[in-house]
Design a protein around this motif. Sequence first.
Motif, PDB file in Angstrom:
ATOM      1  N   ARG A  13       0.840  -1.199   0.000  1.00  0.00           N
ATOM      2  CA  ARG A  13       0.000   0.000   0.000  1.00  0.00           C
ATOM      3  C   ARG A  13       0.876   1.251   0.000  1.00  0.00           C
ATOM      4  N   ASP A  14       0.290   2.360  -0.479  1.00  0.00           N
ATOM      5  CA  ASP A  14       0.978   3.651  -0.415  1.00  0.00           C
ATOM      6  C   ASP A  14       0.600   4.324   0.886  1.00  0.00           C
ATOM      7  N   VAL A  15       1.589   4.587   1.700  1.00  0.00           N
ATOM      8  CA  VAL A  15       1.318   5.075   3.048  1.00  0.00           C
ATOM      9  C   VAL A  15       1.829   6.507   3.236  1.00  0.00           C
ATOM     10  N   LEU A  16       0.949   7.344   3.782  1.00  0.00           N
ATOM     11  CA  LEU A  16       1.384   8.661   4.238  1.00  0.00           C
ATOM     12  C   LEU A  16       1.196   8.685   5.751  1.00  0.00           C
ATOM     13  N   ALA A  17       2.309   8.825   6.474  1.00  0.00           N
ATOM     14  CA  ALA A  17       2.248   8.891   7.933  1.00  0.00           C
ATOM     15  C   ALA A  17       2.516  10.329   8.351  1.00  0.00           C
ATOM     16  N   VAL A  18       1.684  10.825   9.261  1.00  0.00           N
ATOM     17  CA  VAL A  18       1.802  12.221   9.671  1.00  0.00           C
ATOM     18  C   VAL A  18       2.123  12.292  11.159  1.00  0.00           C
ATOM     19  N   ASP A  19       3.226  12.957  11.476  1.00  0.00           N
ATOM     20  CA  ASP A  19       3.644  13.126  12.862  1.00  0.00           C
ATOM     21  C   ASP A  19       3.156  14.481  13.349  1.00  0.00           C
ATOM     22  N   ASP A  48      19.691   8.764   8.989  1.00  0.00           N
ATOM     23  CA  ASP A  48      20.019  10.145   9.348  1.00  0.00           C
ATOM     24  C   ASP A  48      19.894  11.137   8.205  1.00  0.00           C
ATOM     25  N   ASP A  49      20.361  10.742   7.016  1.00  0.00           N
ATOM     26  CA  ASP A  49      20.331  11.703   5.911  1.00  0.00           C
ATOM     27  C   ASP A  49      18.896  12.092   5.554  1.00  0.00           C
ATOM     28  N   LEU A  50      17.968  11.151   5.701  1.00  0.00           N
ATOM     29  CA  LEU A  50      16.564  11.477   5.424  1.00  0.00           C
ATOM     30  C   LEU A  50      15.953  12.284   6.565  1.00  0.00           C
ATOM     31  N   ARG A  51      16.341  11.935   7.788  1.00  0.00           N
ATOM     32  CA  ARG A  51      15.820  12.673   8.950  1.00  0.00           C
ATOM     33  C   ARG A  51      16.194  14.134   8.867  1.00  0.00           C
ATOM     34  N   ARG A  83       5.604  17.962  -1.145  1.00  0.00           N
ATOM     35  CA  ARG A  83       6.843  18.717  -1.198  1.00  0.00           C
ATOM     36  C   ARG A  83       7.703  18.532   0.049  1.00  0.00           C
ATOM     37  N   PHE A  84       7.076  18.413   1.195  1.00  0.00           N
ATOM     38  CA  PHE A  84       7.866  18.394   2.427  1.00  0.00           C
ATOM     39  C   PHE A  84       7.901  17.026   3.122  1.00  0.00           C
ATOM     40  N   SER A  85       7.338  16.031   2.491  1.00  0.00           N
ATOM     41  CA  SER A  85       7.424  14.710   3.103  1.00  0.00           C
ATOM     42  C   SER A  85       8.650  13.992   2.550  1.00  0.00           C
ATOM     43  N   VAL A  86       9.077  12.984   3.273  1.00  0.00           N
ATOM     44  CA  VAL A  86      10.254  12.211   2.880  1.00  0.00           C
ATOM     45  C   VAL A  86       9.865  10.742   2.898  1.00  0.00           C
ATOM     46  N   LYS A  87      10.306  10.025   1.891  1.00  0.00           N
ATOM     47  CA  LYS A  87       9.869   8.633   1.760  1.00  0.00           C
ATOM     48  C   LYS A  87      11.008   7.660   2.043  1.00  0.00           C
ATOM     49  N   HIS A  88      10.689   6.622   2.792  1.00  0.00           N
ATOM     50  CA  HIS A  88      11.669   5.584   3.099  1.00  0.00           C
ATOM     51  C   HIS A  88      10.924   4.250   3.153  1.00  0.00           C
ATOM     52  N   ARG A  89      11.382   3.278   2.417  1.00  0.00           N
ATOM     53  CA  ARG A  89      10.737   1.956   2.374  1.00  0.00           C
ATOM     54  C   ARG A  89       9.219   2.048   2.180  1.00  0.00           C
ATOM     55  N   ILE A  93      17.159   1.926  14.754  1.00  0.00           N
ATOM     56  CA  ILE A  93      16.504   1.094  13.734  1.00  0.00           C
ATOM     57  C   ILE A  93      15.002   0.977  14.022  1.00  0.00           C
ATOM     58  N   ALA A  94      14.280   0.554  13.004  1.00  0.00           N
ATOM     59  CA  ALA A  94      12.824   0.480  13.126  1.00  0.00           C
ATOM     60  C   ALA A  94      12.411  -0.609  14.110  1.00  0.00           C
ATOM     61  N   VAL A  95      11.417  -0.294  14.937  1.00  0.00           N
ATOM     62  CA  VAL A  95      10.842  -1.293  15.846  1.00  0.00           C
ATOM     63  C   VAL A  95      10.360  -2.491  15.018  1.00  0.00           C
ATOM     64  N   TYR A  96       9.803  -2.189  13.880  1.00  0.00           N
ATOM     65  CA  TYR A  96       9.260  -3.199  12.972  1.00  0.00           C
ATOM     66  C   TYR A  96      10.317  -4.250  12.590  1.00  0.00           C
ATOM     67  N   ASP A  97      11.557  -3.807  12.427  1.00  0.00           N
ATOM     68  CA  ASP A  97      12.631  -4.739  12.045  1.00  0.00           C
ATOM     69  C   ASP A  97      13.227  -5.450  13.251  1.00  0.00           C
ATOM     70  N   HIS A  98      13.199  -4.762  14.375  1.00  0.00           N
ATOM     71  CA  HIS A  98      13.955  -5.236  15.523  1.00  0.00           C
ATOM     72  C   HIS A  98      13.140  -6.122  16.461  1.00  0.00           C
TER      73      HIS A  98
END
Length: 257
Positions: free
Chosen positions: A29-35, A50-53, A93-99, A233-238
């Motif tokens: 699925r295409d996910v947009l997560a908003v903090d 880090d570079d994406l953060r 424009r201001f979101s960043v995508k990872h995995r 690292i991601a909780v999901y992976d760990h």
Amino acid sequence: MKLAISGKGGVGKTTLTALLAQAYADAGRDVLAVDADPSPCLAGALGFPDDLRKKLHPISEMDDLIYERTGAKPGTVGGFFTINPRVDDIPDRFSVKHRNVRLLEMGAVDIGGSGCICPESAMLKTLFTHLLFRKDDVLLLDMYAGVEHLGRATVDFVDALVVVVEPTRRSLGTAEQIKKLANDIGLTRLWLVGNKVRNDDEAAFLKTETPGIPVLGLLPADLAVQEADRLGIAVYDHVLALRQAASDMAKQLAQEL
Ligand SMILES: Nc1ncnc2c1ncn2[C@@H]1O[C@H](COP(=O)(O)OP(=O)(O)O)[C@@H](O)[C@H]1O
Ligand SMILES: [Mg+2]
């Protein structure tokens, strides 16, 4: 599908949001997560490198953008500014995508209108409503503000409000309050997620004492959650137990909605 994750501070909203986001992304699925936390930490829970953060900045702190769109400098009181600034380009424009998870940091959002009448709140309020209107495949809102701040658009467009609780009476009391406030504005599609569950007694407690909110699932307490944070690292992976439990919840929600 639009899901808002709520609950008292520290119960695990951000952890659950990150788990659900990655579960949906991995399911294609295409996910947009908003903090929407004034001190954003969803990027960390998602294991963004880090570079994406470094590319992520809360919209609430973008003074030049707020000025450009509203016509007034943040922090100014009085004077004229537009209360419905253009925001449609902001999520992309201001979101960043990872995995396959796109992340947008909003910063502190006072969407209720009870707070200040100022350019930054006009901007965030408009953006929040815009996000609810957008046709994203999966939208996950990691809420910081309580539901008393949720307005009409939330009721109309949020498919489910997920209330995260710990296995304590106090936490269930908060959930009951959230339910009441949500029901007051007509939002009745609520799910309960029990987090930091250490044993069968706590699991049974959550299942029997639920304040009339159907239980979507339980997440075990696991010290590896903090470890993941420390390791970056991601909780999901760990933490496989949490990944499995959250993936089951993601599936069930997708089926129910
Ligand atoms: N299942 C869990 N087991 C152990 N620690 C957890 C668990 N879920 C969350 N935590 C820890 O609890 C703290 C608060 O979690 P967080 O997701 O940031 O909560 P919130 O977003 O509701 O404030 C963090 O330090 C996190 O590592
Ligand atoms: Mg949080």
